[in-house]
Design a protein around this motif. Structure first.
Motif, PDB file in Angstrom:
ATOM      1  N   HIS A 156     -18.067   4.988 -76.519  1.00 15.39           N
ATOM      2  CA  HIS A 156     -17.641   5.967 -77.519  1.00 15.39           C
ATOM      3  C   HIS A 156     -17.690   7.356 -76.906  1.00 15.39           C
ATOM      4  N   LEU A 157     -16.628   8.097 -77.084  1.00 18.14           N
ATOM      5  CA  LEU A 157     -16.669   9.442 -76.536  1.00 18.14           C
ATOM      6  C   LEU A 157     -17.572  10.373 -77.334  1.00 18.14           C
ATOM      7  N   GLU A 158     -17.752  10.076 -78.614  1.00 17.83           N
ATOM      8  CA  GLU A 158     -18.668  10.929 -79.392  1.00 17.83           C
ATOM      9  C   GLU A 158     -20.073  10.874 -78.821  1.00 17.83           C
ATOM     10  N   GLY A 159     -20.331   9.799 -78.057  1.00 15.38           N
ATOM     11  CA  GLY A 159     -21.653   9.655 -77.474  1.00 15.38           C
ATOM     12  C   GLY A 159     -21.799  10.384 -76.153  1.00 15.38           C
ATOM     13  N   TRP A 160     -20.821  11.155 -75.750  1.00 15.69           N
ATOM     14  CA  TRP A 160     -20.962  11.928 -74.524  1.00 15.69           C
ATOM     15  C   TRP A 160     -21.807  13.158 -74.818  1.00 15.69           C
ATOM     16  N   ALA A 161     -22.442  13.646 -73.767  1.00 12.91           N
ATOM     17  CA  ALA A 161     -23.382  14.737 -73.976  1.00 12.91           C
ATOM     18  C   ALA A 161     -22.975  15.972 -73.195  1.00 12.91           C
ATOM     19  N   MET A 162     -23.122  17.113 -73.835  1.00 11.99           N
ATOM     20  CA  MET A 162     -22.965  18.390 -73.150  1.00 11.99           C
ATOM     21  C   MET A 162     -24.334  19.060 -73.119  1.00 11.99           C
ATOM     22  N   ALA A 163     -24.743  19.496 -71.950  1.00 10.43           N
ATOM     23  CA  ALA A 163     -25.994  20.242 -71.815  1.00 10.43           C
ATOM     24  C   ALA A 163     -25.719  21.400 -70.879  1.00 10.43           C
ATOM     25  N   GLY A 164     -25.656  22.593 -71.452  1.00 10.10           N
ATOM     26  CA  GLY A 164     -25.268  23.753 -70.648  1.00 10.10           C
ATOM     27  C   GLY A 164     -23.853  23.551 -70.137  1.00 10.10           C
ATOM     28  N   ASP A 165     -23.652  23.732 -68.833  1.00 10.58           N
ATOM     29  CA  ASP A 165     -22.328  23.558 -68.247  1.00 10.58           C
ATOM     30  C   ASP A 165     -22.035  22.117 -67.865  1.00 10.58           C
ATOM     31  N   LEU A 166     -23.015  21.242 -68.049  1.00 11.05           N
ATOM     32  CA  LEU A 166     -22.847  19.860 -67.592  1.00 11.05           C
ATOM     33  C   LEU A 166     -22.457  18.930 -68.733  1.00 11.05           C
ATOM     34  N   MET A 167     -21.546  18.016 -68.421  1.00  9.30           N
ATOM     35  CA  MET A 167     -21.170  16.977 -69.362  1.00  9.30           C
ATOM     36  C   MET A 167     -21.589  15.641 -68.755  1.00  9.30           C
ATOM     37  N   PHE A 168     -22.265  14.801 -69.557  1.00 13.65           N
ATOM     38  CA  PHE A 168     -22.740  13.508 -69.088  1.00 13.65           C
ATOM     39  C   PHE A 168     -21.891  12.418 -69.732  1.00 13.65           C
ATOM     40  N   VAL A 169     -21.312  11.561 -68.888  1.00 15.39           N
ATOM     41  CA  VAL A 169     -20.264  10.644 -69.325  1.00 15.39           C
ATOM     42  C   VAL A 169     -20.595   9.235 -68.830  1.00 15.39           C
ATOM     43  N   PRO A 170     -20.480   8.233 -69.696  1.00 11.34           N
ATOM     44  CA  PRO A 170     -20.673   6.860 -69.212  1.00 11.34           C
ATOM     45  C   PRO A 170     -19.499   6.429 -68.333  1.00 11.34           C
ATOM     46  N   ALA A 171     -19.794   5.911 -67.157  1.00 13.99           N
ATOM     47  CA  ALA A 171     -18.731   5.371 -66.301  1.00 13.99           C
ATOM     48  C   ALA A 171     -18.291   4.038 -66.896  1.00 13.99           C
ATOM     49  N   ILE A 172     -16.967   3.851 -67.025  1.00 10.80           N
ATOM     50  CA  ILE A 172     -16.480   2.622 -67.652  1.00 10.80           C
ATOM     51  C   ILE A 172     -16.639   1.454 -66.688  1.00 10.80           C
TER      52      ILE A 172
END
Lengths: 389, 389
Positions: free
Chosen positions: B249-265
């Motif tokens: 789910h993309l809603e489950g991606w995280a932004m922290a400061g300038d960094l975005m944390f994304v699950p690799a498919i």
């Protein structure tokens, strides 16, 4: 039997009446009326005043935090008063006078503790949010038995409070996971006379302004081993001949993405700092000495108010291109602003007009005018979730 | 006369009883019980279940938003059901079935409108939050009279909604300042089969994942004139032989400061993206295929759960040095996480253990275990203030 029936009927009647008055707390707020020591409880959805609560003491420099459930507002008065207002019953729940001269307070991350920073006697006292009973006393001792005024008190993640010692030139970080046994980490020689401070919205950077010299003292709470360092060496009063009408509040500084917006002391400018390198990106000319420089919750706009004699104005900066997009004249003595939680409106206190103005932040139209007696600070319950207040 | 007295006495009695049950809404939440179509109303201060509310329809893919005052939870069910739950009265206030097959919804910035994105018939319907009466219908038309499934619906500043057309490969931005007359801006040829999307927490960047090709579609809402552009050209399924157990789910991606944390498919990795240049900074190895990658509210930690067969685990990344600092095993089928508003605790749903676990995020100790029937999504009222949900 008759009594029983009437009791049940009465209960149903009362129940209905009460149910109709059920009140959620997500859209409530408090407007401080500084001269008469009272506060208005307000609703930001309906733009209405619900009730005036009186006898809050000296509110000439008042601030407010909210309980974790948003039911209670804690009002810190200049006279050392700490008042707990029940936003569901429209009245004072508890009130104590905890010191002779107080400057502000904060609520712990878990909501269980209230800390108050005091000038006299200099130090921080910690209270239970539920009972207002004292649970810790942290005298701001330096050079043996001297006591320093305490300023710039904020809460930080990890059940901590951070504050500055004006007379000692120190920053202290206090861990209150065990309130009976506060763990204090002291940073010394951070600069002369820290007079106020802010925490970045993510709870990472504590920044103190220095009255006694130029520059700002920066503590990275993720990397305390780096110690406190000096940034923006040129920032300060600079020119002794320049009249400074009001030292800006650091809590009124704005962070929007990587940019920090800061009132220039004594100058008609807002400074834009990039927090990646803590360097000056731009000076934006404005029409007076800025006091509060506040970011709309989405970070797209910065709203600026001004010191006397320009305090009838507001100016709005578009963060997209760092330019002024709008100027407003709400009336005489614009003292404070508070955005609704998602930023579609902003409430503005206009002291000398005895009025609070509500603006649409998209088209700058006036959505409402509310009567208030010499209003100053405006505080919405959405602050309950914020770090560093 | 007797009746009058008894009525007053009764009212006093009832009034007292009701007053003791006064409830603030700042620390409430909803836990979805997916199998039986019910929801638990919970309190995050006391870590308690207040009430089970039943008959919410098919909740196999449910999401929840909250009213501006935090009194009402709006539950979007897979069956097109839209249910308004009253968190002060512990019951359903209103319920409609608005379409045949629905995927999610959002609430407008001012809190007055609910939008629901539908697969069948493809489009977005808009309802009054107060009455649940329909105020607008926006069919997702393309190539004449074809209708596309709608995904990735979010609210955005300026009383707008943004969503993607799976079949048409388009992103639409709808301005609902005048709900009777929606203003639609269409971006075409954004990529094949957008399947989900997210909005950055500041409401600026809308990012859609593409099922039909690699890369992500980025729309900068501050600069729509730049059009939709492709970022992270390598991101996607990549290798057709790689089994993908669950599309993240993309809603489950995280932004922290300038960094975005994304699950690799399909890979056992969390990707770290710097949003200043939208470039890949690091691949962090984790112990399974990540599903939700969520930032603690202060941005210091990222919590990660996993697809089957590794879904009994949680791993925690420290953002300071981008490394794993903790691994936990809450139990079988960890489906979702929700942080308390200031991040001191996190609630974790463990479906196959019929349990919700509450962890301290500082020392990772277990603070509470709550019984729940096959719990899935957890949603706290603090979401009322967030953009892009």
């Amino acid at each position: 039997m008759f009594f029983k029936i009437s009791l049940i009927s009465a209960c149903l009647l009362c129940g209905t009446a009460v149910a109709e008055n059920l009140r959620a707390t997500g859209d409530l707020g408090v407007v401080i009326e500084r001269e008469q020591g009272s506060a208005l409880l307000v609703n930001s959805s309906h733009r209405t005043v619900l009730k005036r609560v009186e006898a809050l003491g000296d509110l000439s420099h008042a601030s407010v935090v909210f309980s974790r459930d948003q039911r209670y507002a804690f009002v810190f008065g200049r006279d050392g008063g700490l008042t707990k207002i029940d936003l569901l019953r429209d009245k004072i729940d508890k009130r104590i006078v905890q010191a002779g001269n107080s400057i502000g307070g904060a609520i712990s991350q878990d909501g269980s503790l209230i800390a108050v920073s005091n000038y006299t006697p200099g130090g921080v006292k910690v209270f239970s949010t539920e009972t207002l009973q004292q649970v810790a006393d942290i005298p701001a001792l330096y050079q043996g038995d001297k006591r320093s005024k305490v300023v710039g008190l904020v809460d930080a993640p990890g059940q901590r409070f951070v504050f500055s010692l004006f007379d000692a030139g120190e920053i202290w970080v206090v861990d209150l996971n065990d309130p009976q046994n506060p763990q204090i980490q002291k940073f010394q020689d951070i600069g002369k006379q820290p007079y106020d401070a802010l925490l970045s919205p993510d709870g990472r950077y504590y920044i103190a302004g220095l009255f006694g010299e130029n520059g700002l003292a920066l503590l990275d709470l993720w990397r305390p081993e780096l110690n406190v360092r000096r940034i923006l060496a040129d920032y300060g009063k600079q020119d002794d001949k320049l009249p400074v009408y009001k030292m800006p509040h650091l809590e009124g500084w704005a962070m929007a993405g990587d940019l920090m917006f800061v009132p220039a002391i004594g100058h008609h400018e807002v400074l834009v700092i990039d927090k990646r390198e803590w360097n000056l990106v731009k000076r934006i000319p404005v029409l007076g000495q800025p006091v509060f420089v506040m970011a709309r919750p989405d970070g797209r706009q910065i709203w600026v108010n001004f010191a006397f004699p320009d305090n009838q104005h507001l100016q709005i900066i578009d963060v997209k291109d760092l330019s002024i997009v709008q100027s407003l004249q709400p009336g005489k003595a614009v003292l404070h602003m508070e955005f609704t939680p998602r930023g579609e409106e902003v409430w503005v206190s206009v002291r000398d007009e005895d009025r609070v103005m509500v603006y649409d932040t998209d088209d700058f139209s006036v959505k409402a005018r509310l009567n208030a007696e010499k209003p100053s600070g405006i505080f919405f319950t959405s602050r309950a979730y914020k770090l560093g207040l």
